[in-house]
Design a protein around this motif. Sequence first.
Motif, PDB file in Angstrom:
ATOM      1  N   GLU A  73     -27.390  25.810  16.982  1.00 45.07           N
ATOM      2  CA  GLU A  73     -26.695  26.915  17.178  1.00 45.07           C
ATOM      3  C   GLU A  73     -25.289  27.123  16.911  1.00 45.07           C
ATOM      4  O   GLU A  73     -24.779  28.093  16.462  1.00 45.07           O
ATOM      5  N   ALA A  74     -24.287  25.944  17.141  1.00 41.03           N
ATOM      6  CA  ALA A  74     -23.171  25.648  16.769  1.00 41.03           C
ATOM      7  C   ALA A  74     -22.858  25.838  15.509  1.00 41.03           C
ATOM      8  O   ALA A  74     -21.894  26.651  14.834  1.00 41.03           O
ATOM      9  N   ALA A  75     -23.892  25.469  14.415  1.00 41.04           N
ATOM     10  CA  ALA A  75     -23.436  25.662  13.114  1.00 41.04           C
ATOM     11  C   ALA A  75     -23.691  26.985  12.685  1.00 41.04           C
ATOM     12  O   ALA A  75     -23.037  27.185  11.828  1.00 41.04           O
ATOM     13  N   ARG A  76     -24.821  27.462  13.280  1.00 40.77           N
ATOM     14  CA  ARG A  76     -24.928  28.838  12.898  1.00 40.77           C
ATOM     15  C   ARG A  76     -23.806  29.470  13.328  1.00 40.77           C
ATOM     16  O   ARG A  76     -23.503  30.604  12.262  1.00 40.77           O
ATOM     17  N   ALA A  77     -23.120  29.528  14.432  1.00 37.83           N
ATOM     18  CA  ALA A  77     -22.178  30.469  15.123  1.00 37.83           C
ATOM     19  C   ALA A  77     -20.851  30.076  14.084  1.00 37.83           C
ATOM     20  O   ALA A  77     -20.095  30.877  13.825  1.00 37.83           O
ATOM     21  N   LEU A  78     -20.883  29.048  13.526  1.00 38.80           N
ATOM     22  CA  LEU A  78     -19.870  28.632  12.746  1.00 38.80           C
ATOM     23  C   LEU A  78     -19.747  28.746  11.232  1.00 38.80           C
ATOM     24  O   LEU A  78     -18.973  28.461  10.358  1.00 38.80           O
ATOM     25  N   GLY A  79     -20.951  29.247  10.761  1.00 40.43           N
ATOM     26  CA  GLY A  79     -21.272  29.445   9.259  1.00 40.43           C
ATOM     27  C   GLY A  79     -21.437  28.164   8.426  1.00 40.43           C
ATOM     28  O   GLY A  79     -21.275  28.098   7.656  1.00 40.43           O
ATOM     29  N   LEU A  80     -21.924  27.029   9.315  1.00 41.21           N
ATOM     30  CA  LEU A  80     -21.829  25.801   8.714  1.00 41.21           C
ATOM     31  C   LEU A  80     -23.403  25.630   8.430  1.00 41.21           C
ATOM     32  O   LEU A  80     -24.294  26.030   9.282  1.00 41.21           O
ATOM     33  N   SER A  81     -23.671  24.595   7.483  1.00 43.30           N
ATOM     34  CA  SER A  81     -25.113  23.970   7.373  1.00 43.30           C
ATOM     35  C   SER A  81     -25.298  23.047   8.390  1.00 43.30           C
ATOM     36  O   SER A  81     -24.049  22.488   9.099  1.00 43.30           O
ATOM     37  N   LEU A  82     -26.547  22.550   9.100  1.00 44.48           N
ATOM     38  CA  LEU A  82     -26.838  21.712  10.118  1.00 44.48           C
ATOM     39  C   LEU A  82     -26.161  20.204   9.809  1.00 44.48           C
ATOM     40  O   LEU A  82     -25.488  19.721  10.565  1.00 44.48           O
ATOM     41  N   PRO A  83     -26.573  20.001   8.551  1.00 43.97           N
ATOM     42  CA  PRO A  83     -25.544  18.586   8.058  1.00 43.97           C
ATOM     43  C   PRO A  83     -24.150  18.716   8.172  1.00 43.97           C
ATOM     44  O   PRO A  83     -23.855  17.579   8.382  1.00 43.97           O
ATOM     45  N   GLU A  84     -23.563  19.772   7.650  1.00 44.37           N
ATOM     46  CA  GLU A  84     -22.155  19.850   7.699  1.00 44.37           C
ATOM     47  C   GLU A  84     -21.596  19.732   9.281  1.00 44.37           C
ATOM     48  O   GLU A  84     -20.710  19.032   9.448  1.00 44.37           O
ATOM     49  N   ALA A  85     -22.139  20.449  10.120  1.00 43.12           N
ATOM     50  CA  ALA A  85     -21.970  20.461  11.600  1.00 43.12           C
ATOM     51  C   ALA A  85     -22.241  19.187  12.103  1.00 43.12           C
ATOM     52  O   ALA A  85     -21.317  18.848  12.760  1.00 43.12           O
ATOM     53  N   ALA A  86     -23.150  18.452  11.773  1.00 45.49           N
ATOM     54  CA  ALA A  86     -23.414  16.978  12.175  1.00 45.49           C
ATOM     55  C   ALA A  86     -22.071  15.908  11.625  1.00 45.49           C
ATOM     56  O   ALA A  86     -21.782  15.208  12.571  1.00 45.49           O
ATOM     57  N   ARG A  87     -21.672  16.144  10.354  1.00 49.79           N
ATOM     58  CA  ARG A  87     -20.979  15.532   9.849  1.00 49.79           C
ATOM     59  C   ARG A  87     -19.507  15.566  10.662  1.00 49.79           C
ATOM     60  O   ARG A  87     -18.869  14.645  10.955  1.00 49.79           O
ATOM     61  N   ARG A  88     -19.088  16.992  10.852  1.00 51.17           N
ATOM     62  CA  ARG A  88     -18.035  17.116  11.658  1.00 51.17           C
ATOM     63  C   ARG A  88     -18.085  16.721  13.143  1.00 51.17           C
ATOM     64  O   ARG A  88     -17.093  16.222  13.405  1.00 51.17           O
ATOM     65  N   LEU A  89     -19.120  16.801  13.719  1.00 54.21           N
ATOM     66  CA  LEU A  89     -19.501  16.356  15.112  1.00 54.21           C
ATOM     67  C   LEU A  89     -19.116  14.835  14.932  1.00 54.21           C
ATOM     68  O   LEU A  89     -18.603  13.988  15.886  1.00 54.21           O
ATOM     69  N   ALA A  90     -19.758  13.958  14.064  1.00 55.53           N
ATOM     70  CA  ALA A  90     -19.518  12.723  13.973  1.00 55.53           C
ATOM     71  C   ALA A  90     -18.234  12.195  13.670  1.00 55.53           C
ATOM     72  O   ALA A  90     -17.494  11.309  14.220  1.00 55.53           O
ATOM     73  N   ASP A  91     -17.461  12.936  12.945  1.00 52.34           N
ATOM     74  CA  ASP A  91     -15.975  12.913  12.575  1.00 52.34           C
ATOM     75  C   ASP A  91     -15.330  12.899  14.001  1.00 52.34           C
ATOM     76  O   ASP A  91     -14.212  12.020  14.284  1.00 52.34           O
TER      77      ASP A  91
END
Length: 69
Positions: free
Chosen positions: A37-55
């Motif tokens: 849901e966070a990825a969708r709200a921010l206009g990101l793909s799920l893998p991109e959101a996961a990468r940013r969270l890992a960062d």
Amino acid sequence: MTPEQGAAAAEAFTRSLDPRARHVFLLAEVYRVPLSEAARALGLSLPEAARRLADADREVKPEGEGQTE
């Protein structure tokens, strides 16, 4: 530490995060929004959101912290 001091420290900490990772971190970790849901709200793909969270997690937990030998 008072609640106000804790909130100020948390705000200062999140401001230190890379802005691209901060939004995902706040939504997923602070507000407990599911990552999809966070990825969708921010206009990101799920893998991109996961990468940013890992960062953000790497900035939160210095290398080696929490690891046991």
